[in-house]
Design a protein around this motif. Structure first.
Motif: not given
Length: 614
Positions: A336-341
């Motif tokens: 849901n949040d591509a900038s989170f890893s």
């Protein structure tokens, strides 16, 4: 729907300038929602968004507007024909905070135009400038909108002048509205039709659809948000994700109006969702291209530049048995949040957990709150740190996102820290305190530009580690809330940095290790052990707290033992009885000190932040 009758647009602005309120009014005026359904920030459907009153996720919604034709107030783009009719307006509401700029960039890539909202009193702010430039780089048609004209004190003429001088946009074509009162909303709807180009693309070409977001539904699997660039997608089609390399059948598709409404097909320029029954989260990638499995497109769409997380922290389940549950929830969050890893890691102090990467401190707080509220996971979170580069003596360059990974000082040729270019927009009277604030944080002055008699723009280069913790709070404090800032990381630069370890009862606590500037190390070390002394409760034995660089201890505090008066029941008689009891207690405490475990509370791990400025 013919593409000539479709308009795709975003609403971009600085935080708190009224994006979500304007989106609410657009939905209300086009009857996408009724007066009964109307509520403040209807597109902000996450619990964390409603609690904090900010937008965290970009949201797409299709609305329909009956356009009657141009009138004397119209500014129709040269060479564009705008026939009367029913238009489909695809709105993407975006966040305003600097940490979520990646969400904004993804939204703009799916649009042809943008409403640039400016507060009628506050005027052009730091994020207004950043978002305007992002829209200009994306070749979007920008419509300036001055919001909050109902305020008792406005400076509309000055704000329009700022729009022209700072952003280079035509202030005479700006719309004047009040989203809160619903004033002049009709003019915004007309401008969207008249001043934004219809989408380009061939309906008969092979399918190309951009994946701009996705989320996981417990019952239906992955819901993929798409914008169709070429071709048409129908229910029942066999499609292929070009990056993921997997093929699936379209079980359901539709649009957000604002709730999910199923339809039979999506054509060129339309924005909607597809459901293919995907359960494996790794099969869907934001920025991927969806095409037909039988009639595949020759090449994929450019997609998105992968965001680089700049702030890292450890997240550990309080109960070790929740490790796999936490992994599943992090997978859903990353979808849901591509900038989170995230990646698994182990800590001597905390056991098994994950090293998580974020774009900033607010982003980190939001993810933690969503995990605790939506997924019901109890977490221990370590103090955040930024990414560093280390040049080893052999010439190898390594990235460090965890202080524990720092190699021995003997093999380090050069220690590099991330540097950010920071733009401040502040009242002119506060220039001195801002320069002092930046000077104390090792800032390099670049320049000052006056935006009017009362406001100025200052540009500095600052270490990212000096910005992320509390720079925003300090800025608001010294400018009485009128100062704003925006930053972008411009690269790495060599600095005199050292790893500072914290020892509790002689044992290194890896989760409390930090990387600090050598000149600040002793001050930071003293402040940190002092803060830890307040957070760690007294035990039955004495606890030594030490800050050390390598083998050199630079600060120490001692938590005294919790003592019981063992001689309370002895009264009168020989003193030897009391001495015997005291000696017995002393030996017991010595044994406890040797084998006793120190319990470190969650708050102690975050005291690294609070000690930063003491």
């Amino acid at each position: 729907m013919q593409r000539e009758f479709i308009r795709n647009f975003s609403i971009v602005a600085h935080i708190d300038h009224g994006k979500s309120t304007l989106a609410d009014q657009l939905l209300l005026k086009t009857a996408a929602i009724t007066e009964r359904e109307f509520q403040s920030q209807i597109l902000d459907d996450l619990a964390v968004e409603r609690q904090r009153g900010i937008t965290v996720k970009a949201r797409a919604v299709a609305i329909y507007y009956d356009y009657t034709g141009p009138d004397e107030t119209s500014h129709v783009l040269p060479g564009m024909e705008v026939p009367p009719g029913r238009y489909e307006l695809n709105l993407i509401d975006t966040p305003g905070h600097v940490d979520f700029h990646y969400e904004v960039s993804r939204s703009l890539a799916a649009c042809e135009g943008a409403l640039l909202l400016v507060d009628a009193f506050q005027g052009v702010q730091a994020q207004t400038v950043a978002n305007a430039y992002a829209a200009i780089e994306g070749n979007l048609e920008i419509i300036p909108v001055v919001n909050k004209i109902d305020l008792p004190v406005t400076r509309i003429d000055e704000v329009l002048n700022e729009v022209e001088t700072i952003l280079g946009l035509d202030g005479s074509t700006a719309l004047r509205v009040s989203a809160k009162q619903g004033l002049n909303i009709e003019s915004v709807l007309r401008a969207l039709v008249e001043r934004i180009h219809p989408p380009k693309g061939e309906p008969t070409a092979p399918l190309k659809a951009l994946v701009f977001d996705s989320k996981y539904d417990d019952y239906r699997g992955v819901v993929t948000y798409i914008r169709v660039k070429e071709g048409t997608i129908n229910k029942g089609d066999k499609i292929r994700f070009m990056k993921g390399g997997t093929s699936h059948e379209v079980l359901d598709l539709g649009q957000f109006r604002p709730n999910m409404v199923a339809c039979e097909s999506l054509g060129v320029g339309q924005v909607g969702y597809i459901i293919t029954g995907i359960k494996v989260l790794g099969n869907v990638h934001v920025g991927d291209t969806v095409t037909h499995a039988g009639r595949q497109a020759a090449e994929a769409l450019p997609g998105y530049k992968q965001p680089k997380p700049m702030v890292f922290c450890g997240m550990y389940p309080i109960d070790a048995t929740d490790f796999e549950h936490l992994r599943e929830e992090l997978d859903k969050m990353a979808l849901n949040d591509a900038s989170f890893s995230f990646a698994p890691e182990t800590s001597d102090a905390l056991g098994f957990g994950f090293r998580c990467g974020f774009l900033g401190m607010l982003h980190m707080e939001i993810i933690q709150q969503r995990l605790e509220d939506e997924a019901d996971v109890d977490l221990i979170q370590t103090a955040p740190n930024v990414t560093y580069q280390i040049l080893k003596r052999g010439g190898e360059v390594v990235q460090i996102d965890n202080p524990v990974e720092t190699p021995d000082a003997g093999v380090i040729e050069e220690f590099r820290e991330p540097i950010a270019k920071v733009t401040f927009i502040v009242p002119s009277k506060n220039i001195g305190v801002i320069m002092q604030l930046c000077g104390d944080r090792r800032g390099i002055y670049i320049g000052t530009e006056f935006l009017g008699p009362d406001r100025a723009q200052l540009v500095y280069e600052l270490p990212l580690a000096e910005i992320i913790y509390d720079m925003h709070d300090k800025l608001k404090s010294v400018t009485q809330g009128y100062g704003t800032m925006d930053y972008e990381v411009i690269g790495f630069r060599a600095a005199d940095l050292v790893k500072m370890d914290i020892l509790v009862k002689g044992v290194k606590v890896d989760a409390l290790s930090t990387i600090v500037y050598r000149g600040f190390a002793e001050r930071r070390g003293r402040a940190l052990v002092k803060k830890l002394k307040e957070e760690i409760t007294k035990h039955q034995f004495e606890i030594a707290l030490q800050a050390a660089i390598g083998a050199r201890v630079i600060a120490r505090e001692t938590i005294s033992a919790l003592r019981k008066n063992v001689t309370a029941k002895c009264y009168g008689g020989d003193i030897s009885r009391k001495r015997k009891l005291l000696q017995k207690q002393k030996e017991g405490k010595k044994r406890m000190k040797q084998f006793g475990q120190v319990e470190i509370p969650q708050k102690a791990f975050l005291s690294v932040l609070e000690a930063g400025d003491d």
